[in-house]
Design a protein around this motif. Structure first.
Motif, short mmCIF file in Angstrom:
data_model
loop_
_atom_site.label_atom_id
_atom_site.label_comp_id
_atom_site.label_asym_id
_atom_site.label_seq_id
_atom_site.Cartn_x
_atom_site.Cartn_y
_atom_site.Cartn_z
N LEU A 193 45.43 61.53 -32.82
CA LEU A 193 45.13 60.84 -31.57
C LEU A 193 45.36 61.76 -30.37
O LEU A 193 44.51 61.90 -29.48
CB LEU A 193 46.01 59.59 -31.46
N LEU A 194 46.51 62.41 -30.35
CA LEU A 194 46.84 63.32 -29.25
C LEU A 194 45.89 64.52 -29.21
O LEU A 194 45.38 64.90 -28.15
CB LEU A 194 48.29 63.78 -29.36
N ALA A 195 45.66 65.12 -30.38
CA ALA A 195 44.81 66.31 -30.44
C ALA A 195 43.36 65.97 -30.09
O ALA A 195 42.70 66.72 -29.36
CB ALA A 195 44.88 66.93 -31.84
N GLY A 196 42.87 64.85 -30.61
CA GLY A 196 41.49 64.46 -30.34
C GLY A 196 41.26 64.16 -28.87
O GLY A 196 40.24 64.55 -28.29
N LEU A 197 42.20 63.47 -28.23
CA LEU A 197 42.08 63.17 -26.81
C LEU A 197 42.17 64.44 -25.97
O LEU A 197 41.46 64.60 -24.96
CB LEU A 197 43.16 62.17 -26.38
N ALA A 198 43.04 65.37 -26.36
CA ALA A 198 43.16 66.63 -25.64
C ALA A 198 41.83 67.39 -25.64
O ALA A 198 41.38 67.90 -24.61
CB ALA A 198 44.26 67.49 -26.25
N MET A 199 41.20 67.44 -26.82
CA MET A 199 39.92 68.14 -26.92
C MET A 199 38.82 67.39 -26.16
O MET A 199 37.97 68.01 -25.49
CB MET A 199 39.55 68.29 -28.40
N PHE A 200 38.82 66.08 -26.22
CA PHE A 200 37.82 65.25 -25.54
C PHE A 200 37.85 65.50 -24.04
O PHE A 200 36.82 65.76 -23.40
CB PHE A 200 38.08 63.78 -25.86
N PHE A 201 39.04 65.46 -23.45
CA PHE A 201 39.16 65.63 -22.01
C PHE A 201 38.92 67.08 -21.59
O PHE A 201 38.39 67.35 -20.51
CB PHE A 201 40.52 65.13 -21.52
N ALA A 202 39.28 68.03 -22.44
CA ALA A 202 39.01 69.43 -22.14
C ALA A 202 37.51 69.69 -22.04
O ALA A 202 37.04 70.42 -21.15
CB ALA A 202 39.63 70.33 -23.21
N VAL A 203 36.75 69.06 -22.93
CA VAL A 203 35.29 69.21 -22.90
C VAL A 203 34.70 68.49 -21.69
O VAL A 203 33.78 68.99 -21.03
CB VAL A 203 34.67 68.70 -24.21
N LEU A 204 35.23 67.31 -21.38
CA LEU A 204 34.74 66.57 -20.21
C LEU A 204 34.88 67.40 -18.93
O LEU A 204 33.98 67.39 -18.08
CB LEU A 204 35.51 65.25 -20.05
N VAL A 205 35.98 68.11 -18.79
CA VAL A 205 36.19 68.95 -17.63
C VAL A 205 35.11 70.02 -17.54
O VAL A 205 34.57 70.31 -16.46
CB VAL A 205 37.59 69.59 -17.67
N GLU A 206 34.75 70.61 -18.68
CA GLU A 206 33.75 71.66 -18.71
C GLU A 206 32.35 71.15 -18.37
O GLU A 206 31.50 71.90 -17.90
CB GLU A 206 33.72 72.32 -20.09
N LEU A 207 32.09 69.86 -18.60
CA LEU A 207 30.75 69.32 -18.38
C LEU A 207 30.40 69.17 -16.90
O LEU A 207 29.25 68.89 -16.57
CB LEU A 207 30.62 67.96 -19.08
N GLY A 208 31.38 69.34 -16.03
CA GLY A 208 31.09 69.26 -14.60
C GLY A 208 30.04 70.26 -14.16
O GLY A 208 29.27 70.00 -13.22
N ASP A 209 29.96 71.39 -14.84
CA ASP A 209 28.97 72.41 -14.51
C ASP A 209 27.59 72.09 -15.06
O ASP A 209 26.62 72.82 -14.78
CB ASP A 209 29.43 73.77 -15.05
#
Length: 521
Positions: free
Chosen positions: A190-206
């Protein structure tokens, strides 16, 4: 990986071993080792059922599918699993629980000797064990592949490390250790999956954010639910396969239903697992769908894309947590498989092979269970070193084609034998459907595949063996009914919680036997 990541990984291994040692005191006999003595709460059983269906193959093989085709990885994998388990929560989960609570067996296949005959039980037991060795071998290879990406250690060293740690805790603590470690692994996931999910969301701003990103050229076609070889026929075939596989056909999930106190709790367990399969993989898959924007895979199948993305996006510490998440998936599935196969061998196979095994007391049986668990893990680790050989090809081929294609012939007699509607299907229907299904798998995947231009499409490779087994099982049951009062009593006890008189339909042998017979437990 740096020292912080290594500390997270080593700490995880230590906790898994500690849980196994703690669980040891809860295991007094074979029933505790294989079915938790029927004392596992439904919510723990449901989480364990969910976790035991994952492995690192999701982050290698299925990450490659997501990298190449996008959303179809969810539509043709976790969605049919969720739907299949939801259907099975009513159809199979309560009945499988009654194998333990009503028939007092510790192995999912133990009832087959009385439901059919000894020959059928042994055929399904041996083929199931051999298939599981190959299946788990692919899982070890998958996690070792990921470990090699992050640490640079060899494939065989990765297999040895994960196999030894898993072997320690599941051999010491049995199913209790499996379930409790899977609960911890679920939290880590749960923790690892959410960390990766939000890390990718941040990158999608570009790239236009969550909604605009789908217009990017790299994601062309990634929003299509069905793509490539994963079309409608594959989806329907996979749904049918997963209906049997994830409700007990691959044995380890059946143990989760058996471990709950009663049939109602088993049903609740299955419903929880179905919900988790429907919701949680969306979070895990989303970064994989976005991976073509963020990394360029070094492998033609894209199987290293998720690992490369985690290295690029996550800081140390969180990177170690995600790597632990990879391990948690594989170790959950492999430990549960090891426990299930140990149950089949010690309860179903060993007593047939040895008179001494038939005389085992509780202590001897428990020792045999633990030795068998270690032996199974060792064999599967040996197979893992050959997964990328010409015989097995790559990881995803083993998991999708071999396991999905061969599971059906094994699961059809086991699962449908639980239902009243198939009470006329006896040993002839079971053994014939099993043998014909295995033959169909070999023909479709090898001689026919080799002699057709372009080969046999994947959806037919995995679906034809199951279809052949199903049709023959039903047809032979109708043409040659083999129901007897003894077999009908077994079915009635699986289908009801009543301890009183059970009305058992008479065998379909002729008009003289048409009067129902009343049998007491």
């Amino acid at each position: 990986m740096n020292s912080l990541d290594w500390a997270v990984l080593i700490g995880y291994f230590a906790v898994m071993v500690a849980i196994g040692v703690w669980s040891h005191k809860r295991v007094d006999n074979v029933s505790d080792f294989f079915t938790a003595g029927g004392r596992m709460p439904w919510w723990l059983s449901g989480i364990s059922h969910h976790m035991s269906g994952y492995s690192a193959v999701m982050f290698t093989g299925y990450a490659g599918i997501a990298y190449t085709y996008g959303v179809t990885s969810f539509v043709t994998w976790s969605f049919p699993i969720a739907l299949g388990i939801a259907i099975g929560s009513k159809l199979f989960a309560p009945r499988i629980n009654r194998l333990r609570s009503r028939l007092h067996v510790a192995s999912p296949l133990e009832y087959l000797k009385n439901r059919y005959d000894l020959k059928t039980q042994q055929a399904l037991a041996w083929s199931g064990m051999l298939l599981k060795i190959v299946d788990v071998g692919a899982k070890w290879a998958a996690i070792a592949t990921l470990l090699s990406v992050f640490t640079g250690i060899s494939l065989n060293q990765g297999i040895l490390i994960t196999g030894v740690v898993t072997g320690i805790y599941c051999t010491i603590g049995g199913l209790w250790a499996d379930a409790l470690t899977e609960l911890g692994q679920f939290v880590i996931q749960l923790l690892a999956g959410l960390a990766m999910f939000f890390a990718v969301l941040v990158e999608l701003g570009d790239f236009g954010g969550f909604f605009g990103v789908w217009d990017e050229p790299e994601l062309q076609g990634h929003g299509e639910p069905l793509a490539g070889p994963y079309g409608t026929v594959f989806l329907l075939a996979f749904l049918f396969i997963k209906l049997f596989e994830y409700n007990g056909g691959m044995l380890n999930q059946a143990q989760r239903y058996m471990a709950t106190p009663n049939a109602k709790e088993a049903e609740r367990s299955a419903r929880l697992s179905a919900v988790l399969w429907l919701v949680w993989p969306l979070v895990l898959f989303f970064p994989m769908w976005m991976s073509p924007l963020l990394v360029e895979s070094n492998k033609t199948d894209g199987s290293d894309s998720y690992a490369l993305m985690t290295e690029q996006l996550l800081p140390h510490g969180l990177l170690g947590l995600v790597i632990v998440g990879f391990f948690s998936h594989t170790m959950a599935m492999c430990s549960s498989d090891a426990n299930a196969i140990a149950a089949v061998f010690t309860r179903d196979v060993a007593p047939v092979l040895s008179a001494k095994a038939r005389a085992w007391n509780e202590r001897s049986g428990l020792i045999a269970a633990r030795v068998t668990t270690v032996a199974f893990l060792a064999l599967s680790m040996a197979v893992a070193t050959q997964v990328n050989s010409p015989t097995f090809k790559d990881i995803i081929t083993v998991v999708i084609k071999w396991v999905a294609g061969l599971m059906g012939p094994i699961a059809i007699p086991m699962m449908l034998g639980l239902l009243r509607q198939f009470r006329r299907c006896g040993p002839t229907a079971a053994i014939t459907s099993w043998a014909a299904g295995l033959l169909a798998f070999w023909l479709v995947n090898y001689p026919i595949h080799w002699n057709i231009d372009g080969g046999v499409p994947l959806q037919y490779q995995v679906s034809i063996p199951l279809a052949v087994s199903l049709v023959l099982y039903v047809l032979i049951g109708r043409l040659k009914p083999e129901d007897t009062p003894e077999r009908d009593l077994i079915i009635e006890r699986i289908n009801t919680d009543s301890d009183g008189a059970a009305a058992v339909p008479a065998p379909a042998a002729g008009p003289d036997d048409a009067v129902p017979t009343t049998v007491r437990d």
